[in-house]
Design an enzyme around this catalytic site. Structure first.
Site, PDB file in Angstrom:
ATOM      1  N   ARG A  35      -2.385  20.915  13.732  1.00 30.72           N
ATOM      2  CA  ARG A  35      -2.161  21.952  14.784  1.00 30.72           C
ATOM      3  C   ARG A  35      -1.480  23.206  14.257  1.00 30.72           C
ATOM      4  O   ARG A  35      -1.507  24.508  14.633  1.00 30.72           O
ATOM      5  CB  ARG A  35      -1.092  21.506  15.808  1.00 30.72           C
TER       6      ARG A  35
ATOM      7  N   ASP B  79      -5.270  -1.149   7.477  1.00 33.63           N
ATOM      8  CA  ASP B  79      -3.863  -1.778   7.514  1.00 33.63           C
ATOM      9  C   ASP B  79      -3.553  -1.967   6.111  1.00 33.63           C
ATOM     10  O   ASP B  79      -4.033  -2.448   5.179  1.00 33.63           O
ATOM     11  CB  ASP B  79      -3.976  -3.505   7.981  1.00 33.63           C
ATOM     12  N   HIS B  80      -2.527  -0.988   5.747  1.00 30.61           N
ATOM     13  CA  HIS B  80      -2.504  -0.601   4.253  1.00 30.61           C
ATOM     14  C   HIS B  80      -1.913  -1.817   3.271  1.00 30.61           C
ATOM     15  O   HIS B  80      -2.401  -1.649   2.232  1.00 30.61           O
ATOM     16  CB  HIS B  80      -1.451   0.268   4.049  1.00 30.61           C
TER      17      HIS B  80
ATOM     18  N   LYS C 237      -3.532  -3.446  -0.932  1.00 38.15           N
ATOM     19  CA  LYS C 237      -2.455  -3.937  -2.079  1.00 38.15           C
ATOM     20  C   LYS C 237      -3.144  -4.997  -3.030  1.00 38.15           C
ATOM     21  O   LYS C 237      -3.899  -5.809  -2.482  1.00 38.15           O
ATOM     22  CB  LYS C 237      -1.210  -4.531  -1.591  1.00 38.15           C
TER      23      LYS C 237
ATOM     24  N   GLU D  46      12.719  -5.643   3.507  1.00 37.17           N
ATOM     25  CA  GLU D  46      12.797  -4.381   2.908  1.00 37.17           C
ATOM     26  C   GLU D  46      14.226  -4.006   2.738  1.00 37.17           C
ATOM     27  O   GLU D  46      15.050  -4.514   3.613  1.00 37.17           O
ATOM     28  CB  GLU D  46      12.275  -3.311   3.726  1.00 37.17           C
TER      29      GLU D  46
ATOM     30  N   ASP E 113       5.768  -3.306  14.667  1.00 34.68           N
ATOM     31  CA  ASP E 113       5.513  -2.537  13.407  1.00 34.68           C
ATOM     32  C   ASP E 113       4.949  -3.770  12.190  1.00 34.68           C
ATOM     33  O   ASP E 113       4.301  -3.250  11.523  1.00 34.68           O
ATOM     34  CB  ASP E 113       7.069  -2.066  13.147  1.00 34.68           C
TER      35      ASP E 113
ATOM     36  N   HIS F 159       0.318  -6.417   9.384  1.00 31.75           N
ATOM     37  CA  HIS F 159       0.713  -6.792   7.955  1.00 31.75           C
ATOM     38  C   HIS F 159       0.802  -8.462   7.983  1.00 31.75           C
ATOM     39  O   HIS F 159       0.314  -9.006   6.993  1.00 31.75           O
ATOM     40  CB  HIS F 159       1.837  -6.152   7.346  1.00 31.75           C
TER      41      HIS F 159
ATOM     42  N   LYS G 242      14.374  -5.164   8.079  1.00 33.21           N
ATOM     43  CA  LYS G 242      15.020  -3.937   7.364  1.00 33.21           C
ATOM     44  C   LYS G 242      16.338  -4.207   6.951  1.00 33.21           C
ATOM     45  O   LYS G 242      17.156  -4.744   7.462  1.00 33.21           O
ATOM     46  CB  LYS G 242      15.033  -2.520   8.405  1.00 33.21           C
TER      47      LYS G 242
HETATM   48  C1  BG6 Z   1       4.594   0.220   7.628  1.00 37.48           C
HETATM   49  C2  BG6 Z   1       5.759   0.115   8.776  1.00 37.48           C
HETATM   50  O1  BG6 Z   1       3.370   0.058   8.158  1.00 37.48           O
HETATM   51  O2  BG6 Z   1       4.766  -0.552   6.387  1.00 37.48           O
HETATM   52  C3  BG6 Z   1       6.866   0.452   7.954  1.00 37.48           C
HETATM   53  O3  BG6 Z   1       5.620   1.156   9.654  1.00 37.48           O
HETATM   54  C4  BG6 Z   1       7.191  -0.564   6.764  1.00 37.48           C
HETATM   55  O4  BG6 Z   1       8.033   0.346   8.967  1.00 37.48           O
HETATM   56  C5  BG6 Z   1       6.036  -0.436   5.774  1.00 37.48           C
HETATM   57  O5  BG6 Z   1       8.415  -0.263   5.965  1.00 37.48           O
HETATM   58  C6  BG6 Z   1       5.993  -1.398   4.625  1.00 37.48           C
HETATM   59  O6  BG6 Z   1       5.007  -1.057   3.946  1.00 37.48           O
HETATM   60  P1  BG6 Z   1       5.273  -1.469   2.254  1.00 37.48           P
HETATM   61  O7  BG6 Z   1       3.821  -1.159   1.744  1.00 37.48           O
HETATM   62  O8  BG6 Z   1       6.460  -0.654   1.995  1.00 37.48           O
HETATM   63  O9  BG6 Z   1       5.419  -2.837   2.185  1.00 37.48           O
END
Ligand code: BG6
Length: 505
Positions: free
Chosen positions: A56, A191-192, A196, A230, A249, A254, A354
């Protein structure tokens, strides 16, 4: 999943344009551009490539290039080669517009056609939706209306970031809406965690080694623990976190990826749908909890104030954009089962939170005790069960704990650990974790992306937990100090089963 035997391994991705929606945001500068740059460095990006940022903010292409040229110095995971960056930078464009504005999509269409002519992208194009989730469906609808997902002259794909819905119903609705415009094979739900290396290695570890599979079942495994801890708090994401919470989340995405890769049956091939069928079967075998089970088999927590050395850490309720009486959880623990022949009655204990004392993501497979008849006189505490731990981050590796005789004239058993560390064997290749996912999308390999049935099943498993938690507000939040391992109830949940959390080593 790609292995050395997959034919596309090592060749550059197809010629294509990548359009990033929400291009002025964090993900673009922190992950996407550095990942594309790494691909270019590894010769995995086609020479016929271009990136078009769409957002935007009013900005010209020149300004966007200048901004990213500054950002890359900060966020690149490897040294920036000036010649290569210049080459890359010449392929970056920007289109500004509102996500709901038809004319902006017409401008985008013209830009895609122009980069096709200038850079030879052959009509191939993928769209990365790095926006707030509320825009996912409207953007897809606009793409459809502008004729931008039509595959007559080249492929068209859409990568959708998480969160994919906020519960079962909204995920279903989002799937329905986007599938009015796109075919399932055009949709790449990201899904990141699947980007990994160590997560991808779970399958390689299990299925390329003959010695583990025979014992990978209920006869030999006592239980499985998955920890995603984390140290960070919610940082600047209070606004988002208040609407999400740890359950949404982390768990249906994950954590469930980790469970399905750990528990799935060997696929008959590494084709995308074959692997995803096996993963989906695991998710479908997790019985959703009854309300009573939610009360005894789940724990939620929220961090209060804490100290880290001499540093004071704020409570969640003191973070910016967080309500001072927030009921949002920042910690979740639960006990799940997988009702199939391999895993019946084997608990999967999961915890994520967290502001834990240590950053650690690991899967710990605890084996049943040996019949210790020979060691009757040894106290049970000394008889540590065998444990295989997949350390996913930050110290990537695999360890195996077992008992050994402590040297000396009497028979005493000591716990020892065999430890494999990735960096010792393969060095460390700094990456953003997005390289593989972007590369796979350019090649049309959807193995590491979520299919609609996987997403929907995952939400159906967490639905009863969401329902009970919404109906019963937490009794005492905050219930763990920042910098601790979470609420006592999580320890008690395992203690009731005569077990305890294995240390995140
Ligand atoms: C994200 C969450 O998808 O994954 C975050 O929204 C989280 O809250 C993160 O911190 C954790 O990812 P990684 O790669 O640091 O384990």
């Amino acid at each position: 999943m790609t292995t050395d035997s997959n034919d596309h391994h090592g060749r550059p991705g197809d010629p294509c344009a990548m359009v990033i929606f929400g291009a002025s945001g964090d993900l673009t500068k922190r992950k996407l551009i550095p990942a594309l740059y790494n691909l270019a460095k590894d010769n995995l990006l086609a020479k016929e490539f271009a990136v078009i940022g769409f957002a935007r903010n009013e900005m010209s292409t020149e300004e966007f290039r200048a901004k990213l040229s500054g950002d890359i110095r900060e966020f690149a995971t490897t040294a920036v080669d000036e010649d290569l960056w210049r080459w890359f930078c010449e392929r970056i464009y920007y289109v500004s517009g509102e996500f709901g504005d038809r004319t902006a999509f017409e401008r985008l269409k013209e830009r895609i056609e122009a980069v096709g002519r200038d850079h030879g992208t052959r009509g191939n194009c993928f769209y990365y939706l790095a926006t707030a989730p509320a825009f996912f469906a409207p953007i897809v609808q606009q793409l459809g209306a502008a004729g931008l997902v039509n595959e007559e002259n080249g492929w068209r794909r859409v990568i959708i970031e998480k969160p994919f819905g906020r519960d079962y119903d909204t995920a279903l609705k989002l799937n329905r809406e986007i599938r009015e415009v796109l075919k399932e094979k055009q949709i790449y739900r990201i899904d990141h965690y699947l980007g990994k290396e160590t997560v991808q290695n779970i399958m390689v570890f299990r299925f390329s080694n003959g010695i583990f599979e025979p014992i990978w079942n209920r006869r030999y495994i006592d239980h499985v623990q998955i920890t995603v801890a984390e140290t960070v708090g919610v940082e600047t994401r209070g606004g988002y976190y208040e609407t999400a919470g740890t359950l949404r989340d982390m768990v249906p995405n994950h954590i469930f990826q980790l469970i399905s890769l750990t528990a799935m049956e060997p696929p008959i091939s590494f084709d995308a749908d074959v692997v995803r069928d096996e993963q989906a079967k695991i998710l479908k075998a997790i019985p959703p909890m009854t309300p009573e089970e939610v009360l005894t088999r789940t724990v939620r927590g929220q961090y209060g104030e804490g100290v880290n050395g001499t540093q004071r850490m704020a409570a969640y309720r003191q973070e910016s954009d967080v309500s001072p009486v927030s009921r949002t959880e920042t910690y979740v623990a639960m006990k799940l089962f997988i009702d199939n022949w391999r895993w019946a009655d084997v608990p999967f204990y999961v915890r994520t939170g967290k502001r834990m004392p240590k950053r650690a993501t690991e899967i710990s497979i605890q084996f049943k005790r040996a019949p210790f008849l020979l060691f009757r006189k040894t106290s049970v505490g000394e008889l540590t069960p065998n444990r295989l731990v997949l350390h996913l981050q930050p110290d990537e590796g695999i360890s195996l704990s077992f008992g050994a005789k402590i040297p000396g004239p009497t028979v005493r058993i000591g716990g020892v650990r065999m430890n494999f560390q990735y960096k010792d064997y393969f060095g460390s290749t700094p990456s953003t974790g997005y390289e593989r996912l972007l590369y796979d999308c350019m090649l049309g390999d959807a193995t590491l992306f979520q299919r609609s049935d996987m997403v929907e099943t995952a939400w159906s498993v967490v639905a009863p937990i969401q329902d009970v938690w919404e109906a019963l507000p937490p009794r005492k939040f905050p219930n763990y100090p920042a910098g601790s391992w979470g609420p006592e109830e999580a320890d008690e949940m395992l203690a009731r089963d005569n077990r305890r959390w294995s240390p995140a080593e």
